[in-house]
Write an enzyme that holds these catalytic residues in place. Structure first.
Site, PDB file in Angstrom:
ATOM      1  N   HIS A 104       0.823  -1.214   0.000  1.00  0.00           N
ATOM      2  CA  HIS A 104       0.000   0.000   0.000  1.00  0.00           C
ATOM      3  C   HIS A 104       0.862   1.271   0.000  1.00  0.00           C
ATOM      4  O   HIS A 104       0.578   2.238   0.710  1.00  0.00           O
ATOM      5  CB  HIS A 104      -0.968   0.015   1.178  1.00  0.00           C
ATOM      6  CG  HIS A 104      -1.994  -1.069   1.150  1.00  0.00           C
ATOM      7  ND1 HIS A 104      -2.511  -1.572  -0.035  1.00  0.00           N
ATOM      8  CD2 HIS A 104      -2.626  -1.756   2.151  1.00  0.00           C
ATOM      9  CE1 HIS A 104      -3.406  -2.504   0.241  1.00  0.00           C
ATOM     10  NE2 HIS A 104      -3.488  -2.642   1.546  1.00  0.00           N
ATOM     11  N   HIS A 178     -10.345   0.845   1.013  1.00  0.00           N
ATOM     12  CA  HIS A 178     -10.083  -0.289   1.893  1.00  0.00           C
ATOM     13  C   HIS A 178     -11.139  -0.399   2.998  1.00  0.00           C
ATOM     14  O   HIS A 178     -10.817  -0.716   4.153  1.00  0.00           O
ATOM     15  CB  HIS A 178      -8.682  -0.138   2.513  1.00  0.00           C
ATOM     16  CG  HIS A 178      -8.021  -1.420   2.889  1.00  0.00           C
ATOM     17  ND1 HIS A 178      -8.336  -2.104   4.042  1.00  0.00           N
ATOM     18  CD2 HIS A 178      -7.064  -2.153   2.277  1.00  0.00           C
ATOM     19  CE1 HIS A 178      -7.576  -3.188   4.142  1.00  0.00           C
ATOM     20  NE2 HIS A 178      -6.797  -3.244   3.073  1.00  0.00           N
ATOM     21  N   GLU A 318     -11.112  -4.932  -2.481  1.00  0.00           N
ATOM     22  CA  GLU A 318     -10.176  -3.903  -2.932  1.00  0.00           C
ATOM     23  C   GLU A 318     -10.033  -3.984  -4.454  1.00  0.00           C
ATOM     24  O   GLU A 318      -9.268  -4.782  -4.978  1.00  0.00           O
ATOM     25  CB  GLU A 318      -8.820  -4.094  -2.255  1.00  0.00           C
ATOM     26  CG  GLU A 318      -8.884  -4.067  -0.737  1.00  0.00           C
ATOM     27  CD  GLU A 318      -7.623  -4.638  -0.105  1.00  0.00           C
ATOM     28  OE1 GLU A 318      -6.507  -4.188  -0.471  1.00  0.00           O
ATOM     29  OE2 GLU A 318      -7.743  -5.557   0.740  1.00  0.00           O
TER      30      GLU A 318
END
Length: 352
Positions: A104, A178, A318
């Site tokens: 991320h 998320h 996601e």
């Protein structure tokens, strides 16, 4: 209708705001700290409200958060192997915040950064535009990247999340949200019923890095082609699901690149149903990947109203480019070029 209030004071002394958008029988809240969705509330016909998004009650908890509750993830969602990638002959080094790999976008995640939020109201939808400029070299990536995230409600119980981006230099881009969903509001999602309209999943190694292979899901623990309890086969995977499914948008992307555009059509990727309440959620997107994550590391986190979360109390969808695609030439390209505009759209259709 959008209501704005002070959410709290950050550790640097600045004030963060909370924007609550209401339209029909739904509402959501989002903070300019990280363009983070803090709640999605379904207003039941009997006057009972159910918040179906996991999260915290206070800004301080979001500042300390490591679970990425409701986070906007940019510049690149999911994993990049070795914390590096090669682009046009230059090796770009990233944070190794997931063992030897990048997760991320590294240590300085976009949900720990301030965004500019502007409410809007149209005849068809009400929501907010969240904007931020990522400077050349920020998080280790090349190019100045201008990102606009739009989150909006319509009158048909749909929440739309759209990430648009432009760049002044070639750069990898994959932006996702998320949010952890729980259609019961609390408790485990293992008894939720799930359908995933994806016939393949990316094979991964022991570090959860894709190997490059696409595995058919039929007859495996990954098979949700027919509705199935999330918990039915979860024990076969150890901690739980944390895998990228290949959506029907994959074929459209391989015809040119993995960058979704305004004209890239939405495809249905999943349906979640909570049998006791009858609530359901359909997810549509124009991205080639959907990381299914069953909240495998939630145990011990104190959420809203001090509720102690446990593993598998939430599920994430996601929608994104394939993980590690900067290092995988066999995957659709995730490289955004100057003059292009990424437009990654996901629609969450609720029924209740």
């Amino acid at each position: 209708m959008t209501h704005v209030r002070t959410f709290g004071i950050l550790s640097d002394g600045t004030t963060a705001n909370l924007y609550t958008v209401r339209n029909g029988r739904m509402s959501f809240s989002l903070t300019d700290y990280g363009a983070t969705i803090t709640s999605i509330v379904l207003h039941g016909s009997a006057g009972v409200d159910t918040d179906v998004a996991l999260g915290y009650a206070t800004l301080a908890d979001y500042e300390a958060d490591n679970a990425s509750f409701g986070a906007t993830v940019a510049r690149f969602a999911n994993r990049i192997s070795g914390g590096r990638f090669l682009l046009d002959g230059t090796c770009f080094l990233l944070d190794q915040n997931d063992g030897a790999h990048t997760l991320h976008s590294g240590f300085t995640r976009s949900n720990k950064l301030r965004w500019t939020v502007v409410p809007f109201e149209l005849p068809s939808s009400t929501g907010v535009h969240c904007t931020r400029r990522f400077l050349d070299g920020e998080q280790g990536f090349p190019g100045t990247l201008d990102v606009t995230v739009t989150v909006a409600l319509d009158s048909e119980q749909c929440l739309m999340y759209r990430a648009a981006a432009v760049t002044d230099a070639r750069t990898p881009v994959s932006i996702t949200n998320h949010t952890y969903f729980n259609l019961a509001g609390t408790g485990s999602v293992r008894d939720h019923l799930l359908t995933v309209y994806c016939p393949a999943v990316l094979a991964i190694d022991g570090d959860r890095i894709p190997t490059g292979a696409l595995l058919p899901v039929s007859g495996t623990a990954f098979d949700f082609l027919r509705e199935k309890r999330i918990g039915k086969d979860i024990a076969l995977l150890g901690a739980g699901y944390d895998h990228c499914y290949v959506t029907a948008a994959y074929q459209a992307h391989t015809a040119r690149s993995g960058i979704p555009h305004d004209d890239t059509p939405l495809v249905r990727v999943a349906r979640l149903r909570e049998p006791k309440s009858g609530r359901s959620l359909i997810i549509e997107t124009n991205t080639e990947g959907m990381q299914l994550y069953t909240g495998n590391e939630l145990s011990g986190i104190l959420g809203k109203q001090g509720y102690p979360y446990q593993n598998h109390d939430g599920i994430c969808f996601e929608t994104e480019a394939f993980p590690d695609s900067p290092n995988r030439p066999e995957f659709p390209s995730c490289i955004l070029n100057p003059g292009e505009r990424l437009c990654a759209t996901t629609v969450y259709r609720f029924a209740f």
